[in-house]
Design a protein around this motif. Structure first.
Motif, PDB file in Angstrom:
ATOM      1  N   LEU A  62       0.908  -1.394   0.090  1.00 38.63           N
ATOM      2  CA  LEU A  62      -0.158   0.081  -0.110  1.00 38.63           C
ATOM      3  C   LEU A  62       0.966   1.105  -0.220  1.00 38.63           C
ATOM      4  O   LEU A  62       1.994   1.194   0.501  1.00 38.63           O
ATOM      5  CB  LEU A  62      -0.875  -0.072   1.403  1.00 38.63           C
ATOM      6  N   THR A  63       0.363   2.334  -0.309  1.00 36.23           N
ATOM      7  CA  THR A  63       1.338   3.515  -0.560  1.00 36.23           C
ATOM      8  C   THR A  63       1.030   4.333   0.980  1.00 36.23           C
ATOM      9  O   THR A  63       2.023   4.701   1.177  1.00 36.23           O
ATOM     10  CB  THR A  63       0.663   4.607  -1.391  1.00 36.23           C
ATOM     11  N   ASP A  64       0.046   4.005   1.836  1.00 34.73           N
ATOM     12  CA  ASP A  64       0.237   4.260   3.160  1.00 34.73           C
ATOM     13  C   ASP A  64       1.012   3.264   4.004  1.00 34.73           C
ATOM     14  O   ASP A  64       0.707   2.188   3.910  1.00 34.73           O
ATOM     15  CB  ASP A  64      -1.086   4.334   3.793  1.00 34.73           C
ATOM     16  N   ALA A  75      -2.390  -5.157   1.628  1.00 38.04           N
ATOM     17  CA  ALA A  75      -3.883  -5.438   1.828  1.00 38.04           C
ATOM     18  C   ALA A  75      -4.007  -6.834   1.570  1.00 38.04           C
ATOM     19  O   ALA A  75      -3.354  -7.381   0.790  1.00 38.04           O
ATOM     20  CB  ALA A  75      -4.676  -4.334   0.791  1.00 38.04           C
ATOM     21  N   SER A 105      -6.708   3.140   5.063  1.00 36.61           N
ATOM     22  CA  SER A 105      -6.138   3.179   3.985  1.00 36.61           C
ATOM     23  C   SER A 105      -7.059   3.796   3.113  1.00 36.61           C
ATOM     24  O   SER A 105      -8.243   3.224   2.708  1.00 36.61           O
ATOM     25  CB  SER A 105      -5.631   2.140   3.497  1.00 36.61           C
ATOM     26  N   VAL A 112      -4.839  -5.751   6.999  1.00 37.67           N
ATOM     27  CA  VAL A 112      -3.350  -5.664   6.152  1.00 37.67           C
ATOM     28  C   VAL A 112      -2.481  -6.774   6.909  1.00 37.67           C
ATOM     29  O   VAL A 112      -2.317  -7.101   8.150  1.00 37.67           O
ATOM     30  CB  VAL A 112      -2.844  -4.353   6.282  1.00 37.67           C
TER      31      VAL A 112
END
Length: 135
Positions: A62-64, A75, A105, A112
């Motif tokens: 994920l970018t977060d 994820a 997110s 996650v």
């Protein structure tokens, strides 16, 4: 195999004489079977790495980023129940550190897997709902 067959097998095991005829059956036996079927199905699936329920997935980071000791969050698939094995363990790191968590997110709360490795694939138990696939 279908849910009605599973209901009736369970009732027979319990020594019951009343059986479920249809999915819309309103008997007490049918109501009790419907009440317990889903949680029991999930518990039995999670209890053992059934061949029919093991899936593989390449997870995308994920970018977060997680806001604690791990660098990456991945994820999990929507049908995820539990990890069987990760690529980290398969690559010879049996004590690989990861954790299953929830995080926000994109405004959604999702499950996650967090770790310090930037790429990850998993073998996992999937939430199989089709009784015809059960072994």
């Amino acid at each position: 195999m279908d849910e009605i067959t599973i209901y009736n097998l369970a009732l027979t095991r319990l020594g019951h004489n009343e059986f479920v005829e249809t999915a819309s059956d309103t008997t007490t036996a049918a109501k009790v079977c419907r009440l317990h079927y889903e949680p029991t199905r999930r518990a039995v699936l999670e209890a053992h790495p059934w061949n029919f329920a093991v899936k593989r997935a390449e997870l995308a980071a994920l970018t977060d980023a997680p806001n604690h000791e791990f660098d990456y969050a991945f994820a999990l698939p929507s049908d995820f129940l539990r990890i069987v094995r990760t690529s980290l363990e398969a690559d010879g790191y049996p004590d690989a550190e990861y954790r299953i968590e929830t995080m926000v997110s994109g405004g959604d709360t999702i499950r996650v897997l967090v770790t310090n490795d930037e790429t990850l694939s998993i073998e996992y138990l999937a939430d199989v709902t089709d009784p015809s696939l059960f072994s």
